[in-house]
Design a protein around this motif. Structure first.
Motif, PDB file in Angstrom:
ATOM      1  N   ARG A   1       6.331  -3.808  -2.427  1.00  0.00           N
ATOM      2  CA  ARG A   1       5.901  -4.063  -1.050  1.00  0.00           C
ATOM      3  C   ARG A   1       4.929  -2.976  -0.592  1.00  0.00           C
ATOM      4  O   ARG A   1       3.950  -3.248   0.111  1.00  0.00           O
ATOM      5  CB  ARG A   1       7.125  -4.132  -0.134  1.00  0.00           C
ATOM      6  N   SER A   2       5.197  -1.754  -1.012  1.00  0.00           N
ATOM      7  CA  SER A   2       4.316  -0.640  -0.657  1.00  0.00           C
ATOM      8  C   SER A   2       2.956  -0.786  -1.340  1.00  0.00           C
ATOM      9  O   SER A   2       1.913  -0.558  -0.722  1.00  0.00           O
ATOM     10  CB  SER A   2       4.970   0.688  -1.040  1.00  0.00           C
ATOM     11  N   LEU A   3       2.974  -1.144  -2.620  1.00  0.00           N
ATOM     12  CA  LEU A   3       1.715  -1.374  -3.337  1.00  0.00           C
ATOM     13  C   LEU A   3       0.885  -2.459  -2.641  1.00  0.00           C
ATOM     14  O   LEU A   3      -0.333  -2.311  -2.457  1.00  0.00           O
ATOM     15  CB  LEU A   3       1.986  -1.787  -4.778  1.00  0.00           C
ATOM     16  N   LYS A   4       1.560  -3.524  -2.251  1.00  0.00           N
ATOM     17  CA  LYS A   4       0.855  -4.621  -1.588  1.00  0.00           C
ATOM     18  C   LYS A   4       0.267  -4.165  -0.257  1.00  0.00           C
ATOM     19  O   LYS A   4      -0.884  -4.502   0.071  1.00  0.00           O
ATOM     20  CB  LYS A   4       1.814  -5.794  -1.374  1.00  0.00           C
ATOM     21  N   ALA A   5       1.038  -3.410   0.507  1.00  0.00           N
ATOM     22  CA  ALA A   5       0.544  -2.923   1.794  1.00  0.00           C
ATOM     23  C   ALA A   5      -0.678  -2.029   1.612  1.00  0.00           C
ATOM     24  O   ALA A   5      -1.611  -2.056   2.430  1.00  0.00           O
ATOM     25  CB  ALA A   5       1.660  -2.175   2.520  1.00  0.00           C
ATOM     26  N   PHE A   6      -0.685  -1.239   0.536  1.00  0.00           N
ATOM     27  CA  PHE A   6      -1.807  -0.347   0.245  1.00  0.00           C
ATOM     28  C   PHE A   6      -2.954  -1.051  -0.489  1.00  0.00           C
ATOM     29  O   PHE A   6      -3.984  -0.434  -0.770  1.00  0.00           O
ATOM     30  CB  PHE A   6      -1.339   0.832  -0.610  1.00  0.00           C
ATOM     31  N   GLU A   7      -2.744  -2.320  -0.835  1.00  0.00           N
ATOM     32  CA  GLU A   7      -3.731  -3.121  -1.567  1.00  0.00           C
ATOM     33  C   GLU A   7      -4.061  -2.495  -2.926  1.00  0.00           C
ATOM     34  O   GLU A   7      -5.228  -2.365  -3.320  1.00  0.00           O
ATOM     35  CB  GLU A   7      -5.005  -3.313  -0.732  1.00  0.00           C
ATOM     36  N   VAL A   8      -3.000  -2.107  -3.636  1.00  0.00           N
ATOM     37  CA  VAL A   8      -3.129  -1.589  -4.997  1.00  0.00           C
ATOM     38  C   VAL A   8      -2.475  -2.585  -5.943  1.00  0.00           C
ATOM     39  O   VAL A   8      -1.281  -2.887  -5.815  1.00  0.00           O
ATOM     40  CB  VAL A   8      -2.452  -0.215  -5.144  1.00  0.00           C
ATOM     41  N   SER A   9      -3.230  -3.093  -6.895  1.00  0.00           N
ATOM     42  CA  SER A   9      -2.691  -4.075  -7.835  1.00  0.00           C
ATOM     43  C   SER A   9      -1.866  -3.398  -8.922  1.00  0.00           C
ATOM     44  O   SER A   9      -2.310  -2.401  -9.509  1.00  0.00           O
ATOM     45  CB  SER A   9      -3.826  -4.854  -8.506  1.00  0.00           C
ATOM     46  N   PRO A  10      -0.675  -3.925  -9.229  1.00  0.00           N
ATOM     47  CA  PRO A  10       0.129  -3.371 -10.324  1.00  0.00           C
ATOM     48  C   PRO A  10      -0.568  -3.463 -11.674  1.00  0.00           C
ATOM     49  O   PRO A  10      -0.246  -2.720 -12.599  1.00  0.00           O
ATOM     50  CB  PRO A  10       1.397  -4.228 -10.303  1.00  0.00           C
ATOM     51  N   GLU A  11      -1.541  -4.358 -11.777  1.00  0.00           N
ATOM     52  CA  GLU A  11      -2.256  -4.557 -13.043  1.00  0.00           C
ATOM     53  C   GLU A  11      -3.429  -3.602 -13.216  1.00  0.00           C
ATOM     54  O   GLU A  11      -4.042  -3.544 -14.284  1.00  0.00           O
ATOM     55  CB  GLU A  11      -2.761  -6.004 -13.138  1.00  0.00           C
ATOM     56  N   SER A  12      -3.747  -2.847 -12.190  1.00  0.00           N
ATOM     57  CA  SER A  12      -4.898  -1.932 -12.265  1.00  0.00           C
ATOM     58  C   SER A  12      -4.614  -0.776 -13.215  1.00  0.00           C
ATOM     59  O   SER A  12      -3.485  -0.282 -13.318  1.00  0.00           O
ATOM     60  CB  SER A  12      -5.220  -1.366 -10.880  1.00  0.00           C
ATOM     61  N   GLU A  13      -5.660  -0.342 -13.903  1.00  0.00           N
ATOM     62  CA  GLU A  13      -5.565   0.870 -14.713  1.00  0.00           C
ATOM     63  C   GLU A  13      -5.728   2.072 -13.784  1.00  0.00           C
ATOM     64  O   GLU A  13      -6.663   2.126 -12.985  1.00  0.00           O
ATOM     65  CB  GLU A  13      -6.663   0.890 -15.780  1.00  0.00           C
ATOM     66  N   LEU A  14      -4.801   3.008 -13.884  1.00  0.00           N
ATOM     67  CA  LEU A  14      -4.862   4.168 -13.002  1.00  0.00           C
ATOM     68  C   LEU A  14      -6.191   4.905 -13.104  1.00  0.00           C
ATOM     69  O   LEU A  14      -6.742   5.373 -12.107  1.00  0.00           O
ATOM     70  CB  LEU A  14      -3.709   5.128 -13.309  1.00  0.00           C
ATOM     71  N   LYS A  15      -6.728   5.004 -14.324  1.00  0.00           N
ATOM     72  CA  LYS A  15      -7.983   5.734 -14.531  1.00  0.00           C
ATOM     73  C   LYS A  15      -9.146   5.074 -13.806  1.00  0.00           C
ATOM     74  O   LYS A  15     -10.134   5.745 -13.474  1.00  0.00           O
ATOM     75  CB  LYS A  15      -8.292   5.838 -16.018  1.00  0.00           C
ATOM     76  N   SER A  16      -9.042   3.769 -13.559  1.00  0.00           N
ATOM     77  CA  SER A  16     -10.146   3.049 -12.915  1.00  0.00           C
ATOM     78  C   SER A  16     -10.085   3.148 -11.396  1.00  0.00           C
ATOM     79  O   SER A  16     -11.025   2.738 -10.712  1.00  0.00           O
ATOM     80  CB  SER A  16     -10.117   1.574 -13.329  1.00  0.00           C
ATOM     81  N   LEU A  17      -8.996   3.691 -10.860  1.00  0.00           N
ATOM     82  CA  LEU A  17      -8.822   3.761  -9.411  1.00  0.00           C
ATOM     83  C   LEU A  17      -9.407   5.047  -8.843  1.00  0.00           C
ATOM     84  O   LEU A  17      -9.495   6.065  -9.532  1.00  0.00           O
ATOM     85  CB  LEU A  17      -7.327   3.688  -9.057  1.00  0.00           C
ATOM     86  N   SER A  18      -9.767   4.994  -7.577  1.00  0.00           N
ATOM     87  CA  SER A  18     -10.210   6.203  -6.887  1.00  0.00           C
ATOM     88  C   SER A  18      -9.020   7.133  -6.689  1.00  0.00           C
ATOM     89  O   SER A  18      -7.858   6.731  -6.825  1.00  0.00           O
ATOM     90  CB  SER A  18     -10.812   5.848  -5.522  1.00  0.00           C
TER      91      SER A  18
END
Length: 276
Positions: free
Chosen positions: A111-128
């Protein structure tokens, strides 16, 4: 409950904490305030057993974190200011830690990931950096531990994300949980904090519930004929702190309180403890 009894800690010849005594109780979100180098992060690491005191005893529900018991380790989560991020997907990152916490709540985390608009499928290295920080916060909330320690959690977050952070933290708070937030960004978290701990000169000089503070001190604009305990200029005129003699409570201005405690410590503490 967290109990600090005569805690001291030094790094080489530099004493960071000296003879600290204080109780930190469940049911509160504590703001941990102090100038740079006053030992805020050191105190958080002592509480969770990452470092040990040179003298004194730290107890978490009657046990010393330094003994590394499963009951203590599984009841505390520390979110550092700069978390470690492995080269994996967000969901893998979460799963790496989830199994260590019997209280882990997948619904809160996702729920927190969704609220922050962070996809569980994202690669951490590709994120800001900010997006990675959001993933780390979601994991921290998801552990659902009775004691949650957050070191500068809003650093790296944009304004909307800080608002989401406050909403999420408020939603998981209950009377059995203790949250300690070390921060310099008091304006970001002022509406959340129930109690304040102030570190100064190697010691805890204040550990008070904000509702008790507001009964004894007033935070407001100062009139010309008034003599406040502490004052400072602002765009709206001179603001400051005076003793509350009217029983009309005002919201506690944490930045004002911190500055006053550092510069007018004896007078402020005397009023709060009624030892004048």
């Amino acid at each position: 409950m967290i109990q600090l009894k005569n805690i001291s800690r030094a790094f080489g010849e530099k004493t960071v904490l000296k003879q600290i005594n204080s109780d930190i109780r469940p049911g509160y979100i504590y703001g941990l305030l102090g100038k740079n180098g006053e030992g805020k992060t050191t105190l958080l690491k002592l509480i969770c057993g990452l470092i040990f005191p040179d003298g004194g005893t730290c107890l978490v529900n009657g046990e010393e974190p330094r003994n590394r018991s499963l009951s203590v380790l599984s009841s505390i989560y520390l979110l550092p200011e700069e978390p470690y991020f492995p080269s994996v997907k967000v969901k893998t990152y979460i799963n790496m830690y989830a199994s260590f916490y019997k209280s882990f709540d997948k619904e809160i985390c996702y729920r927190s990931l969704k609220a922050f608009e962070v996809s569980p499928e994202s690669e951490l290295k590709s994120l800001s950096l900010g997006q990675r920080k959001k993933a780390a916060i979601a994991l921290a909330f998801g552990t659902n531990t009775p004691i949650l320690l957050l070191d500068e959690p809003t650093n790296g977050l944009d304004i909307p994300s800080k608002s989401i952070f406050r909403q999420l933290l408020a939603s998981i708070m209950n009377d059995k949980r203790t949250v300690i937030i070390s921060t310099h960004q008091v304006r970001d978290l002022e509406s959340l904090i129930d109690a304040v701990i102030i570190l100064d000169k190697q010691n805890i000089v204040l550990n008070e519930n904000l509702s008790d503070i507001s009964k004894k001190l007033s935070f407001r604009k100062i009139m010309n004929d008034e003599t406040p305990i502490y004052r400072q200029p602002s765009p709206l005129g001179t603001i400051g702190i005076i003793e509350n003699t009217t029983n009309e409570e005002t919201p506690v201005d944490l930045e004002l309180l911190f500055n006053a405690v550092i510069s007018k410590q004896e007078e402020i503490i005397a009023i709060l403890t009624n030892n004048r």
